[in-house]
Design an enzyme around this catalytic site. Sequence first.
Site, short mmCIF file in Angstrom:
data_model
loop_
_atom_site.label_atom_id
_atom_site.label_comp_id
_atom_site.label_asym_id
_atom_site.label_seq_id
_atom_site.Cartn_x
_atom_site.Cartn_y
_atom_site.Cartn_z
N GLU A 295 0.88 -1.21 -0.31
CA GLU A 295 0.11 0.39 0.10
C GLU A 295 0.93 1.11 -0.20
O GLU A 295 2.53 1.58 0.96
CB GLU A 295 -0.89 -0.18 1.09
CG GLU A 295 -1.66 -1.71 0.95
CD GLU A 295 -3.43 -1.38 2.49
OE1 GLU A 295 -3.44 0.02 2.72
OE2 GLU A 295 -3.85 -1.89 2.30
N GLU A 308 2.59 -0.07 4.13
CA GLU A 308 2.82 -1.17 4.92
C GLU A 308 2.27 -1.73 3.62
O GLU A 308 1.73 -1.83 3.14
CB GLU A 308 2.06 -1.48 5.78
CG GLU A 308 0.78 -0.95 4.98
CD GLU A 308 -0.68 -0.73 6.31
OE1 GLU A 308 -0.63 -2.35 7.62
OE2 GLU A 308 -1.71 -0.43 6.06
N ASN A 310 -0.08 -5.47 3.34
CA ASN A 310 -0.92 -6.01 4.00
C ASN A 310 -1.02 -7.62 3.85
O ASN A 310 -1.14 -7.72 2.79
CB ASN A 310 -2.28 -5.65 3.75
CG ASN A 310 -2.64 -4.49 4.82
OD1 ASN A 310 -2.78 -4.82 5.59
ND2 ASN A 310 -3.31 -3.65 3.99
N GLU A 316 -11.06 -5.71 -1.19
CA GLU A 316 -11.57 -5.58 -2.51
C GLU A 316 -10.44 -6.51 -3.81
O GLU A 316 -10.44 -5.73 -5.06
CB GLU A 316 -10.60 -4.31 -2.35
CG GLU A 316 -9.49 -3.82 -2.30
CD GLU A 316 -9.12 -3.37 -1.14
OE1 GLU A 316 -7.75 -2.76 -0.40
OE2 GLU A 316 -10.22 -3.88 -0.02
N ARG A 361 -18.57 -1.44 -1.19
CA ARG A 361 -19.25 -2.07 -0.02
C ARG A 361 -20.74 -1.80 0.45
O ARG A 361 -20.73 -1.02 0.59
CB ARG A 361 -18.03 -2.24 0.48
CG ARG A 361 -16.23 -2.24 0.31
CD ARG A 361 -15.79 -2.52 1.49
NE ARG A 361 -14.59 -2.05 1.23
CZ ARG A 361 -13.33 -2.68 1.87
NH1 ARG A 361 -13.48 -2.32 3.40
NH2 ARG A 361 -12.00 -2.60 1.58
N ASP A 565 -66.11 22.72 2.07
CA ASP A 565 -67.12 23.20 3.76
C ASP A 565 -68.12 22.03 3.66
O ASP A 565 -68.62 21.99 4.75
CB ASP A 565 -67.85 24.30 3.22
CG ASP A 565 -68.11 25.07 4.69
OD1 ASP A 565 -67.61 24.33 5.51
OD2 ASP A 565 -68.86 25.66 4.78
N HIS A 567 -68.14 18.63 2.97
CA HIS A 567 -67.85 17.60 4.57
C HIS A 567 -67.47 17.70 5.90
O HIS A 567 -67.07 16.96 6.50
CB HIS A 567 -66.24 16.51 4.01
CG HIS A 567 -65.11 16.82 2.91
ND1 HIS A 567 -64.39 16.52 4.29
CD2 HIS A 567 -64.52 17.85 2.12
CE1 HIS A 567 -63.04 17.20 4.14
NE2 HIS A 567 -63.12 18.05 2.80
N GLN A 568 -66.81 18.80 5.98
CA GLN A 568 -66.28 19.52 6.98
C GLN A 568 -67.46 19.59 7.90
O GLN A 568 -67.71 18.91 8.27
CB GLN A 568 -65.92 20.98 6.92
CG GLN A 568 -65.67 21.82 7.91
CD GLN A 568 -64.78 23.18 7.95
OE1 GLN A 568 -63.64 23.33 6.85
NE2 GLN A 568 -64.71 24.47 8.72
N ASP A 671 -62.44 37.88 8.45
CA ASP A 671 -61.95 37.80 10.08
C ASP A 671 -62.85 37.57 10.68
O ASP A 671 -63.84 37.95 10.48
CB ASP A 671 -61.42 39.11 10.53
CG ASP A 671 -60.77 39.34 11.83
OD1 ASP A 671 -60.07 38.96 12.44
OD2 ASP A 671 -61.74 39.50 12.40
N LYS A 733 -70.41 35.59 3.84
CA LYS A 733 -70.23 34.51 4.67
C LYS A 733 -71.21 34.03 5.60
O LYS A 733 -70.93 34.40 6.68
CB LYS A 733 -68.67 34.14 4.81
CG LYS A 733 -68.48 33.09 6.10
CD LYS A 733 -67.59 32.59 6.23
CE LYS A 733 -66.01 31.35 6.60
NZ LYS A 733 -66.58 30.39 5.91
N HIS A 763 -72.30 32.92 0.82
CA HIS A 763 -71.88 31.81 0.84
C HIS A 763 -72.91 31.43 2.62
O HIS A 763 -73.41 32.19 3.37
CB HIS A 763 -70.91 31.08 1.59
CG HIS A 763 -70.42 30.18 2.68
ND1 HIS A 763 -69.66 29.00 2.29
CD2 HIS A 763 -70.68 30.25 4.04
CE1 HIS A 763 -69.74 28.20 2.91
NE2 HIS A 763 -69.92 28.69 3.95
N HIS A 765 -75.10 28.21 4.66
CA HIS A 765 -75.57 27.12 5.02
C HIS A 765 -77.49 26.15 5.77
O HIS A 765 -77.94 27.31 5.71
CB HIS A 765 -75.10 26.30 6.44
CG HIS A 765 -73.11 26.33 7.17
ND1 HIS A 765 -73.09 25.34 6.14
CD2 HIS A 765 -72.18 27.95 6.76
CE1 HIS A 765 -71.00 25.88 6.75
NE2 HIS A 765 -71.41 26.85 5.95
N THR A 897 -65.20 30.31 12.71
CA THR A 897 -64.26 30.17 13.11
C THR A 897 -62.60 31.09 13.72
O THR A 897 -62.53 32.36 11.97
CB THR A 897 -63.41 29.05 12.18
OG1 THR A 897 -65.04 28.19 12.74
CG2 THR A 897 -62.19 28.00 13.17
#
Length: 1178
Positions: A295, A308, A310, A316, A361, A565, A567-568, A671, A733, A763, A765, A897
Site C-alpha cells: 500500500e 505497509e 498487508n 477489494e 461495499r 366545507d 364534508h367539513q 376575520d 359568509k 355563502h 349553510h 372560526t
Amino acid sequence: MPTNKFSGLRDNYSLLGEKNKILVANRGEIPIRIFRTAHELSLRTIAIYSHEDKLSLHRSKADESYVIGKEGEFTPVGAYLAIDEIINIAKRHGVDFIHPGYGFLSENSEFADKVIKAGITWIGPPPEVIESVGDKVSARNLAAKADVPTVPGTPGPIETVEQAEAFVKEYGYPVIVKAAYGGGGRGMRVVREGEDIADAFQRARSEAVTAFGNGTCFIERFLNKPKHIEVQLLADKYGNVVHLFERDCSVQRRHQKVVEVAPALTLPIEVRNAILTDAVKLAKVAGYQNAGTAEFLVDDQNRHYFIEINPRIQVEHTITEEITGIDIVSAQIQIAAGASLEDLGLLQDRITTKGFAIQCRITTEDPYKNFQPDTGKLEVYRSAGGNGVRLDGGNVYVGAIISPHYDSMLVKCTCSGSTYEIVRRKMLRALIEFRIRGVKTNIPFLITLLTNPVFIDGSYWTTFIDDTPELFTVIKSRNRGQKILNYLADIAVNGPQVKGQSSLPKLTSNPIVPVLHDENKNVIDVNNTPPAGWRQVLLEQGPEGFAKEVRKFDGTLIMDTTWRDAHQSLLATRIRTYDLATIAPTTAHALSNAFALECWGGATFDVAMRFLNEDPWERLRTLRKLVPNIPFQMLLRGANGVAYSSLPDNAIDHFVAQAKENGVDIFRVFDALNDLEQLKVGVDAVKKAGGVVEATVCYSGDMLQPGKKYNLDYYLEITDKIVKMGTHILGIKDMAGTLKPGAAKLLVGSIRAKYPDLPIHVHSHDSAGTAVTSMVACALAGADVVDVATNSMSGLTSQGSVNAFLASVDGTINTGVDAKKVTELDAYWAEVRLLYSGFDADLKGPDPEVYDHEIPGGQLTNLLFQAQQLGLGEQWNETKRAYKEANELLGDIVKVTPTSKVVGDLAQFMVTNKLTSDDVKRLANSLDFPDSVMDFFEGLMGQPYGGFPEPLRTDILKGKRKKLTTRPGLELAPFDLPKIKEELEARFDDIDECDVASYNMYPKVYEDFRKVYEEFGDLSVIPTKNFLAPPAIGEEIEIHIEKGKSLIVKFQAIGTLNKENGTREVYFEMNGESRKIVVNDRAQKVETIAKPKVDAHDPFQVGAPMAGVIVEVKVHKGSLIKKGQPVAILSAMKMEMVISATADGIVQQVLVNDGEAVDASDLLVVLEDDTLITGDKQ
C-alpha cells in the site's frame, strides 16, 4: 447408500492430491468466497462459527461446520480470535489447510506459527514474514532496507501520550495515530491543530485492543489530499514475485475503504510503473510468500510513499480478479500447496488488464446518522444482477439477523466493463436495483457518491468524503412499500385509529366513478383535456379582468363546496385526497363552467395533517394537476392564516405566497370578528401574491329582527370599508345558515344598488333548511356567485343542493352548468358518503332553532361530536342553550372560526361544570377557563364590534393575562423564516417552503404528522376502504404509489400474541413476495420493563445510535455541556464511537452506566435547556 448424491463427486478430481480439506478461520462474506474456489479445486470445506453466528450463512455453504467453544466461553468476536480452540477443531476434523480470510487472525503471526506447528498448511505468508511486514512499524524498517520512500513518522511503536505530544511538537499537525496491528479503519485517528492528541491516542489504543487484541500504536505525518494506491502481489515459495497491477482505494470514510477502482484512473504512467516496481522490490526484500498487498500514498505532487504490506487477501481483491481474470484465492491455495507461479501460468509478462472494475461495499450503516451501523432483521432482500455484476455476500437473505457484534458489511458489489464510465454507470444501475428493507444501508450515499463530479473524473483523495459535505445530501430511499405494510398491519391488529371514527364504513368496496354523457348522450372521455373554464379567463386576464368578466356574466355562477366545507360540515372534514383525486378528472368536465371549487384552507388544512396523516400541500398540487380549468378557492382566516390565532404578518405573507404558487386562485379572506385591521393583513398578503381577493363580511344572526346588533346598516358600513380597502370580489359568509330569504334579498339588493360593478359571492349553510331558497333570493337580488354542494353532500349543516338550486332557477337565471352532468357526478358522492359513514353525525333533518342559538353549520356537527366525546351527548339540548348564553356573555360576537370555537368551548365548560351565566360572572376570576376563552378576552383574536363585555373581561384576565388594545400581530416579532427552515432541515428530510408554512401555522401538528410519515409514509395513496377498515384475510389490495407503479398487497394472516412483548406478526404478500410485519398489540398489557426510547426530534434527548456496550459515561447529573461535547463512548461493530450532545444544556438525567448493554435508540441522557434556567433566551 449415500445420503447425498453429490457426496463423491469431488473424490476423484482433487487437484491437490490427498490434501483435500480446508478450514476458513473467519465469518461472513470471505469464507463463502473462499469455499467457492475451494469447491472448484475439489476441496472439502469446513466453517467455524461463534454461538452468536449459528444462523450465519457461511455455515451452510461449507461441507462441515463446527461451533467455537462452549456457549458463553468466548465473546462474539473473541470466538474468532481463539487460536488454540480453532486449531483444535482443525486437528479433530482432519483439516489440511487453514485460510484466515481478512481481519480477525489474518495478520497474527502467532496463529500462523501454531497452525504450521500443528502440521496444517497455512495459506498465507510465513510467520516471520508476517512479523516483518504485518505491523506498520516493521513495514517502515522494511522500506528502509528496500530504499523505498515512506511518510515521516515515529521510528517505532509509542506507549505514552508524552511520546505522541513530542512527535507533534517536532513535526507539527496534522498527524495520524494508527494501530500497528490491523486495518479496516479501526484504531486510527486523525488529529488536526487545536484538537486533543491525548484523547485521540487513548481512543485509538482502546479501539485497537478491542478489535485486534493489541493496542500498539505509532504516529506519522498526515498528507494533504493523497491518493491511496495499493498493488496486488503474488509470491511463491521459490522467490518469484509478480504484481497484478494496482487498485485506487482513495474513497474512504473513517480510513475504511468505501469504493475501490482498478486500475487507478488518473495515475500518471511513470508514477504507476514506479509504484509497481517498488511493490515487487519490497516483497522480494521481505522474502514474501502467497498473496499480499503493498500500500502506498501518492501526494498532490505525485510523490509516492510506502505505507505497509498487508499480509493477507484484501476485501477489494475482486476488482483485480475482474480486470486480470486471475482467481487470487485459487492462486493462494495452490501456492500454499507448493505450486510455483510458473506452474500456475502467472508470469509477469503474461499478466495484463482488461477494462475497469469498481467495487462498492454495501453496509448496514445509516448515512443520515453519521453512518451509525444499524442492526435488525432483513425483511426484504432483492439483489442486483446482469452483465458485468458480481456479488460477494455474507448473511444476506430474508430473515437474516444483522448483529451488532460484527462488521457492518452486507455484500460487496463489483462491476466490470470496458471503460471507467461504463462501469460507473453499471454500478449505479446495480445499486438502484437493490431492495434491502429492515435495516438501513449506505446505498443512497453510494449513489450520491458515484454521481459526484469528483468521482466521475476520478480525482478523489483519501479524505474526499470528509471534505465534501454535499455528499451527505443524499437521496433517501422512500421505502414506500414497507411503510404502507406497516400501516396495514397496524390497522389489522389494532383497528382504525382515525380520531372520531365511530364505526367501520358501510361501503366495503371502492366507489365507482360515474360515466358522463354529452348533450348527444355520447360518453365523455374524462382523460382528455377538459373544456376551458373560468381559470383560463383568470390566467389570461389576471385578477381584475377576471372579476370584471364574472360581473359581466349574464346570470349567477355557482361554486361547489363539496371538496371542503360540505364534508367539513357533515363528515368532520375527514374526506381524503384519495377520493378527491379519484373524482377530479370527472369533476373537471362536469363542472367546467363553475366559478370555482372550494377545496382548501380552513379546517381542511390542519385536519389533513392532524387526523388523516396527509400533506395538505400535496393534496393541493395533486388536485391542481387533475383540474386545470376550474379556479380553486381557499378559506383564509385573515391575520390568522389557517391557524386559530394571530401570527406575525410575514408568516401570513409567506403562507399565502406558497398557496398561490401551488394552485390556489381565489382567496376568501375573512376575520371572525369582522375586525377590518385583522382582515387587511390577509387581503394585503393575497394582493402581494397575485391572487384573487374575495374580502368577506361575516354574517351573524337574523338582521331582520328589530334591535339586532348586526343589522343592515352594520353590514353596509363593513362593505363600504372593504370596498375602500380594495377587493376583487365581495364575499358574504353566513356560517350559521341564518340568512333568511328576505334578509338575503335586502342585503344583496342594497349592496348591488350601491356598488353596481362589485362582484358579490354568497355563502350559507342549510342548517334551517332554507339555504336553496336564500341562494335563489341572492341570485335574483344580483349576486354573481352562490355556494352549493353536490346533492349527496348537501343539506343539514352543509350547503344547499346544487340540483335543487339549478332546478329553482331553471329558465330564469343562467348558471352555465349542465344539470344532467351534475346529477351523474353525484352518484360517486352517494357512495363516498357511505364510505365515511363512521364520521357522519347522522342528523335527521333541518334545525330551525339555529335562528335562536346561531351555531354555525360546521361547528354544530363538531360540537355534537365533542359533546358526545365528553359524555354530554344526553345533554345536547342543554349544550345548545348554553351556547346561546355563552354568546351573550361574550358580548354577542360574530361566530365564525375561531370565535365560534370560543363560544362552543365556553358553552361546554358551563354545561360540564353546571354553571349559569350568573355563576360565570360571579366566579370569573377564580375559574380556569378554556384557553380559547382566555385568548379571546386577551384580544388575541382581535377587537369585537362594540368592544369587550365589562367588567367580565377585567375579572377574567385579572392577574393572569394582559389586555391587548391593538391588532395582535403588531405585538408579535416577525418569524425568522430562513432559521425556521434551517431548523426543520436539521430534523426532517425534504424540507421546502410549504413545510415552513405548515410549521408556522401548526408546529406541534406538523411535527406529529412528520413522525407518522416517517413510520408509515404517504398514506394518501391507500384506498379509503383500507385506510378506515382492517383488511380481510385473503383480500388483495392494489395501491398506486406513483404513475405506472403499483403495489399488489395480499393480507394473509395475523400471528398469535407474543406475551413477552405484546406483539403480533402480520403476514402479507407484496408483489408476490412474502412479507412479515411485527406490530404492537395495543390492547395487551405487557409487564416486561423496557428502556425508554429517545425522541429523535427532541434535541435535548441523547440516544444510543446503535446497539452496543457503553464503555464510558462522560457526564453526570448537573453537568453543563455544549452541543457536540461527548456524553458517552459506545463500543459496537468492533469500533468505538463518541456519542455527542445534540444541544447545549444541563444534564438532567443519566440513564446508563459504564459497561451497560444498550439497544439502538435507547435513551441515554436527558438535557435541560440551560437558557430557560439562566433566563438568557431571547
